[in-house]
Write an enzyme that holds these catalytic residues in place. Structure first.
Site, short mmCIF file in Angstrom:
data_model
loop_
_atom_site.label_atom_id
_atom_site.label_comp_id
_atom_site.label_asym_id
_atom_site.label_seq_id
_atom_site.Cartn_x
_atom_site.Cartn_y
_atom_site.Cartn_z
CB CYS A 35 -0.98 -0.06 1.17
SG CYS A 35 -2.23 1.22 1.21
CG HIS A 36 -0.19 4.92 1.52
ND1 HIS A 36 -1.41 4.29 1.37
CD2 HIS A 36 -0.35 6.16 1.00
CE1 HIS A 36 -2.26 5.13 0.80
NE2 HIS A 36 -1.65 6.26 0.56
#
Length: 186
Positions: free
Chosen positions: A110-111
């Protein structure tokens, strides 16, 4: 797949995306690995579960207690808050980089590729991430790819929580393979 005897660190702090810590943790344990939740401080860290605060998770070791040499791999959960806080912590960045430099498995979802950018690991690698940081990844010199999971010499990245089963399976596969001694420096 069996990875008994392998030890994996999941580095997180408050604001990790709940499923991005719990799914890999549970799959890795089911495969036989010992999994430590490593964080900045002792006690518990609280996750973010889609739109609100989630469940707390017990911290097994602080960064001061953990050594990269103890682990076969590191997993970096995303969410917006968790990697943003960790990339400001020199000890967290050193821990990630030490595992990478030992040619062990580094996995980010994800991030969390923000942490691979901050450590210099992203440069020159094929990677994916949550689409909102695609430009960040590309600007760091990585070849961003629109794929559920991308592996480049033991660096595993995944787009989002919908890809966690494939992400977890790839971590298990790579840990089973072992060190990537031919990995080129970032």
């Amino acid at each position: 797949m069996d990875i008994k005897g392998k030890k994996i660190a999941i580095l997180a702090t408050n604001g990790f995306e709940q499923s991005e810590l719990e799914v890999p943790r549970d799959r890795l344990k089911q495969a036989g690995a010992t999994v430590d939740i490593v964080s900045l401080a002792p006690g518990e860290i609280k996750g973010w579960d889609q739109k609100d605060w989630g469940r707390p998770v017990k911290v097994d070791k602080t960064l001061d207690q953990a050594a990269a040499s103890e682990y076969d791999a590191i997993v970096l959960p995303g969410g917006q808050i968790n990697p943003d806080l960790l990339r400001l912590e020199p000890k967290a960045l050193k821990f990630i980089k030490d595992i990478f430099d030992a040619k062990k498995i580094v996995a980010a979802v994800c991030h969390a590729p923000w942490l691979l950018i901050e450590t210099g690991i992203a440069k020159g690698r094929k990677m994916t991430s949550y689409r909102s940081i695609k430009t960040d990844v590309a600007n760091a010199g990585a070849d961003w790819q629109d794929a559920e999971v991308v592996v480049d010499q033991g660096v595993i990245t995944s787009r989002n929580p919908g890809d966690l089963e494939a992400f977890s399976a790839k971590i298990i596969e790579e840990v089973k393979e072992g060190r990537h001694l031919q990995r080129s420096a970032a």
